[in-house]
Write a protein that holds these residues in place. Structure first.
Motif, PDB file in Angstrom:
ATOM      1  N   ASP A  87       0.800  -1.220   0.000  1.00  0.00           N
ATOM      2  CA  ASP A  87       0.000   0.000   0.000  1.00  0.00           C
ATOM      3  C   ASP A  87       0.838   1.279   0.000  1.00  0.00           C
ATOM      4  OD1 ASP A  87      -2.304  -1.521  -0.025  1.00  0.00           O
ATOM      5  OD2 ASP A  87      -2.510  -1.503   2.154  1.00  0.00           O
ATOM      6  N   PRO A 122       1.920   4.175  -4.736  1.00  0.00           N
ATOM      7  CA  PRO A 122       0.729   4.730  -5.382  1.00  0.00           C
ATOM      8  C   PRO A 122       0.249   3.798  -6.491  1.00  0.00           C
ATOM      9  CG  PRO A 122       2.445   6.396  -5.181  1.00  0.00           C
ATOM     10  CD  PRO A 122       3.061   5.080  -4.808  1.00  0.00           C
ATOM     11  N   ASN A 123      -1.048   3.800  -6.724  1.00  0.00           N
ATOM     12  CA  ASN A 123      -1.636   2.951  -7.757  1.00  0.00           C
ATOM     13  C   ASN A 123      -0.958   3.203  -9.104  1.00  0.00           C
ATOM     14  OD1 ASN A 123      -3.431   1.113  -8.911  1.00  0.00           O
ATOM     15  ND2 ASN A 123      -4.880   2.723  -9.428  1.00  0.00           N
ATOM     16  N   GLY A 124      -0.530   2.135  -9.754  1.00  0.00           N
ATOM     17  CA  GLY A 124       0.095   2.243 -11.064  1.00  0.00           C
ATOM     18  C   GLY A 124       1.570   2.566 -11.049  1.00  0.00           C
ATOM     19  N   SER A 125       2.207   2.569  -9.874  1.00  0.00           N
ATOM     20  CA  SER A 125       3.620   2.936  -9.810  1.00  0.00           C
ATOM     21  C   SER A 125       4.560   1.729  -9.742  1.00  0.00           C
ATOM     22  CB  SER A 125       3.880   3.853  -8.609  1.00  0.00           C
ATOM     23  OG  SER A 125       3.681   3.160  -7.393  1.00  0.00           O
ATOM     24  N   ARG A 136       4.790  -2.641 -11.083  1.00  0.00           N
ATOM     25  CA  ARG A 136       4.150  -3.767 -11.766  1.00  0.00           C
ATOM     26  C   ARG A 136       5.196  -4.830 -12.065  1.00  0.00           C
ATOM     27  NH1 ARG A 136       0.623  -3.756 -17.335  1.00  0.00           N
ATOM     28  NH2 ARG A 136       0.324  -6.004 -17.384  1.00  0.00           N
TER      29      ARG A 136
END
Length: 73
Positions: free
Chosen positions: A37, A40-43, A45
């Motif tokens: 968590d 940040p979202n999309g940071s 993969r």
């Protein structure tokens, strides 16, 4: 669809990012395993066996701006 520039220095593999920010090679992977968590979202993969992280993700988990850019400010 948004165009993504894969040539930007703001996208890097996790090992390279860890070294740039002055941490052990496994820092990003270990941090993600312990506290996903924080990113940040999309940071971050995973592509196959390779973890890819953005400058935004590194700044979020380390609390430090991109060391490559600090000398230019």
């Amino acid at each position: 669809m948004a165009r993504i520039n894969l040539n930007t220095p703001d996208i890097m593999d996790a090992k390279e990012a860890s070294i740039i920010w002055g941490h052990a090679e496994n820092y990003v992977r270990r941090t993600y395993q312990q506290n996903p968590d924080k990113f940040p979202n999309g940071s971050i993969r995973k592509f196959g066996k390779q973890w890819i992280v953005t400058t935004e993700g590194m700044e979020a988990i380390t609390g430090t701006k991109d060391p490559r850019k600090q000398n230019n400010d």
